[in-house]
Design an enzyme around this catalytic site. Sequence first.
Site, short mmCIF file in Angstrom:
data_model
loop_
_atom_site.label_atom_id
_atom_site.label_comp_id
_atom_site.label_asym_id
_atom_site.label_seq_id
_atom_site.Cartn_x
_atom_site.Cartn_y
_atom_site.Cartn_z
N CYS A 78 44.33 49.82 20.81
CA CYS A 78 44.35 50.30 22.20
C CYS A 78 44.55 51.81 22.27
O CYS A 78 44.58 52.36 23.38
CB CYS A 78 45.49 49.66 22.98
N HIS A 96 50.21 47.67 27.65
CA HIS A 96 49.00 46.83 27.68
C HIS A 96 49.45 45.39 27.58
O HIS A 96 50.11 45.01 26.61
CB HIS A 96 48.07 47.19 26.52
N HIS A 98 48.61 41.14 27.91
CA HIS A 98 47.68 40.01 27.93
C HIS A 98 48.26 38.89 28.79
O HIS A 98 47.98 37.71 28.55
CB HIS A 98 47.42 39.49 26.52
N GLU A 119 56.40 42.56 49.56
CA GLU A 119 57.50 43.50 49.32
C GLU A 119 57.36 44.24 47.98
O GLU A 119 57.66 45.42 47.88
CB GLU A 119 58.84 42.75 49.38
N HIS A 169 40.67 39.53 30.05
CA HIS A 169 41.41 40.15 28.95
C HIS A 169 42.87 40.43 29.33
O HIS A 169 43.77 39.77 28.82
CB HIS A 169 40.65 41.44 28.56
ZN ZN Z 1 44.14 43.69 24.64
#
Ligand code: ZN
Length: 231
Positions: A78, A96, A98, A119, A169
Amino acid sequence: MQASTPQAVIVELCKLFYGLGWVTGTGGGISLREGGRVYMAPSGVQKERIVESDIYVMDEKGGVLEAPANTSLSPSECAPLFFKAFELRDAGAVIHSHGMEAMLVTLRHGERFACTQLEMIKGIEGHGFFDTLEVPIVDNTARERELADRMAAAIEAYPKSRAVLVRRHGVYIWGRDWVQAKTHAECYHYLFEASLRMAAMGVDAAETPAGGRALVHGGLDGEIIPKGGKP
Ligand code: ZN
């Protein structure tokens, strides 16, 4: 949270996020940027088991300054996506995830996710309760690093967003530092799950409610009608 060094913070957050289902199956990741340095967990490892010496230290261009002693490791796939948020939004941390709810909302929306009058929207910097919160969705690619250009375009097109969803993803979420990135991540995941549960009730999270009550499609005056009609 007792962690002091960026490495210790990453190790601690990976354990927390594993418990939330955000970084299971070696997926997901976290990167911190502090004092002209970028700290990143390695790729394809069990995130809940990493130790401080597994963390890469990089310069702000992505050059590796300190690599883990374990030479079988490689920097996160990433990395180019984390760097987009650092460069384009001056982020101090990127998460990141998942998380299942992040993946599922991308099946219900086209170019963007939207919700209003919840809220937890207030937890995203620059947003109030009555605002419509939008998160761009980009289509997935076979390799994570190839997503970088799509993510950059989405960041430019949605300047208020602190996240980009990736279809089928997960999601990238950032903040000015790890504390804000963590808050944003918790709020976004809550909102994604809320919209899915609302959809199951026949309520559109993006629709402005009438007098505070949700408009239930097929129902009268906010009445929730079970699937298949009234009992
Ligand atoms: Zn990923």
